[in-house]
Design an enzyme around this catalytic site. Sequence first.
Site, PDB file in Angstrom:
ATOM      1  N   LYS A 284      43.734  41.605  31.190  1.00 48.20           N
ATOM      2  CA  LYS A 284      42.324  41.904  31.404  1.00 48.20           C
ATOM      3  C   LYS A 284      41.846  42.920  30.381  1.00 48.20           C
ATOM      4  O   LYS A 284      42.552  43.881  30.070  1.00 48.20           O
ATOM      5  CB  LYS A 284      42.110  42.470  32.814  1.00 48.20           C
ATOM      6  CG  LYS A 284      41.942  41.428  33.896  1.00 48.20           C
ATOM      7  CD  LYS A 284      41.546  42.078  35.203  1.00 48.20           C
ATOM      8  CE  LYS A 284      41.284  41.036  36.281  1.00 48.20           C
ATOM      9  NZ  LYS A 284      40.876  41.662  37.562  1.00 48.20           N
ATOM     10  N   GLU A 371      39.980  35.714  53.452  1.00 44.70           N
ATOM     11  CA  GLU A 371      39.132  36.202  54.529  1.00 44.70           C
ATOM     12  C   GLU A 371      39.500  35.595  55.882  1.00 44.70           C
ATOM     13  O   GLU A 371      39.431  36.273  56.907  1.00 44.70           O
ATOM     14  CB  GLU A 371      37.664  35.903  54.210  1.00 44.70           C
ATOM     15  CG  GLU A 371      37.098  36.681  53.039  1.00 44.70           C
ATOM     16  CD  GLU A 371      37.373  36.039  51.693  1.00 44.70           C
ATOM     17  OE1 GLU A 371      36.962  36.623  50.661  1.00 44.70           O
ATOM     18  OE2 GLU A 371      37.987  34.951  51.671  1.00 44.70           O
ATOM     19  N   ARG A 399      33.143  32.600  54.737  1.00 43.69           N
ATOM     20  CA  ARG A 399      34.321  31.768  54.554  1.00 43.69           C
ATOM     21  C   ARG A 399      35.254  31.822  55.750  1.00 43.69           C
ATOM     22  O   ARG A 399      36.186  31.032  55.858  1.00 43.69           O
ATOM     23  CB  ARG A 399      35.058  32.206  53.289  1.00 43.69           C
ATOM     24  CG  ARG A 399      34.184  32.217  52.054  1.00 43.69           C
ATOM     25  CD  ARG A 399      34.909  32.713  50.833  1.00 43.69           C
ATOM     26  NE  ARG A 399      35.982  31.820  50.449  1.00 43.69           N
ATOM     27  CZ  ARG A 399      36.352  31.595  49.195  1.00 43.69           C
ATOM     28  NH1 ARG A 399      35.718  32.191  48.206  1.00 43.69           N
ATOM     29  NH2 ARG A 399      37.343  30.787  48.923  1.00 43.69           N
TER      30      ARG A 399
END
Length: 641
Positions: A284, A371, A399
Amino acid sequence: MVGPNTPLLDTVNYPADLRKLKPTQLRQFADELRTEVIDAVGQTGGHLGSGLGVVELTAAIHYVFNTPEDRLIWDVGHQCYPHKIITGRRDRIRTLRQGGGLSGFTKRSESEYDPFGAAHSSTSISAALGFAVANKMAGKPGKAIAVIGDGAMSAGMAYEAMNNAAAAGNRLVVILNDNDMSIAPPVGGLSGYLARLVSSSEYLGLRKFASKVTAKLSRRLHGATEKAEEYARGMAMGGTLFEELGFYYVGPIDGHNMDQLIPVLENVRDNAQGPVLIHCVTEKGKGYKFAEESADKYHGVAKFDVISGKQDKGPGGGPPAYQNVFGETLAKLADTDPRICAITAAMPSGTGVDKFAKAHPDKAFDVGIAEQHGVTFAAGLAAQGMRPFCAIYSTFLQRAYDQVVHDVAIQNLPVRFAIDRAGLVGADGATHAGSFDVTYLATLPNMVVMSPADEAELVHMTYTAAEYDDGPIAFRYPRGNGTGVALPEVPEKLEIGKGRLVRQGTKVAILSLGTRLQEALKAADKLEAKGLSATVADLRFVKPLDDELIRKLLITHEVAVTVEEAAVGGLGAHVLTMASDEGLTDAGLKIRTMRLPDMFQDQDKPELQYAEAGLDADGIVETVLKALRHNSTSVEQGARA
């Protein structure tokens, strides 16, 4: 402003232009592309580290595959800025996340090179599988390439899709962008060589020949031979899991090394005999030292100075962010209540759970992008006597709705839902707006739903939720900073289902839920200036409603207006239902409901989004005046009759 010097990038407007370059030019092209991304995001803000990590991968995919006929699908899509620059949108890249500008994510209406819109995690493999199977059914040669991060692989949906991938034949390519979890051995020359080897036509042909030979032997020997090869490759390269799911695993390879990326992608393009997973290891923030040194702070950034890396976060000080108020309040409550614990789904800093975790590391749980698991995990904790706070963004809690219904509400378990990013979210746009939580939660039996008007009320509601053991309870609060009110030293336990009068008037009643209260008070001032006396109530709760307060306001005021930063089906619908059930509407009461419009609002400055939705002070005043004019007209018509 003069942009960076990018002579090679200047020749590329679309992937077809990129494919005209020589392989030896791709390194320079990637460097220029990275420079352009840094410069653009420095001017607009947005997601930076993730995009810098896939610069070489983006260029290599478009160079090797025939996009847009070959469908490229980015998981989440926050890493797509290099992709947008290559696919005809460079001239608009400095409009990212602004009103009328480019989306910060992939978006179907924006370009044919965005075949699937995304901003939530772990959907790419399922979507790519759909594209690939559609091509197979239609006899089309096009492939579908899904690029998914290792963090997104924590979601079960990715594995559900992979389990069905055999249906795609050789038309599905999944690229695992491993930039954080280090699930593979260190990347070097040997692993890159192995990746090229196992993706080559020679190796694939040899493997196919070996399979034919062993098939002629005993079934037991065939199975043993196949397993031996599989586990040997698995031990060396970490691919056993993906092989078990039906993929041919290639990797790990250096995702920043064009000499490794190009031949592997070409081999997979030309030789794949079934679904393939390519394991790329990337970094990253690659190529920008500030992002490399602090990947978390440069994941999403405000405008920044490219030379110094300093972000423009506006004037210092000011009110605290709502998520920090929640996290710090919960940490204090846990000092004296050992039953309190916190769960988040890969968003510890975004939800304030990082503040809690710092004080109580053994009671904070980051379940990853999962989730559904997080909600049911919280239900199990609650069933065993703990006091769990499930801190999830409103748009992400969608979700896990089945788990909220089945595992929490039906069993009446005291899970506390701290719902961040409720309402509009500015530059993140429709995909991240928390528009629907009031509607989808307040419709559930046993559920308590409340919303603070400011940061002080959030402190009270956090404490109220901690002390509430009679069933599930949720409180929703917005993105951004509070209003500047003083935080209480001692939190107050609110009476469930009771609102408060903030301002007393006689003609107009404004019934507010949540942080639109400040605009309701401004509207009351404007109405007062027009000679219209206004009452303002902060209802605090939408489930259960304060029936007594609402009934009193409805029968003593000429017009009542409900105001909420939520979709239809929330506070306004519940107030109308209550009034109808009690026969109050028969008396000719004028009730107007103000809510988010029935549309997905694009990204813009928050104040412009509120104006578009009509949920600012001017919008409230206009709604009241229209209702009063309608009332006057009706009275006049009745008198003439």
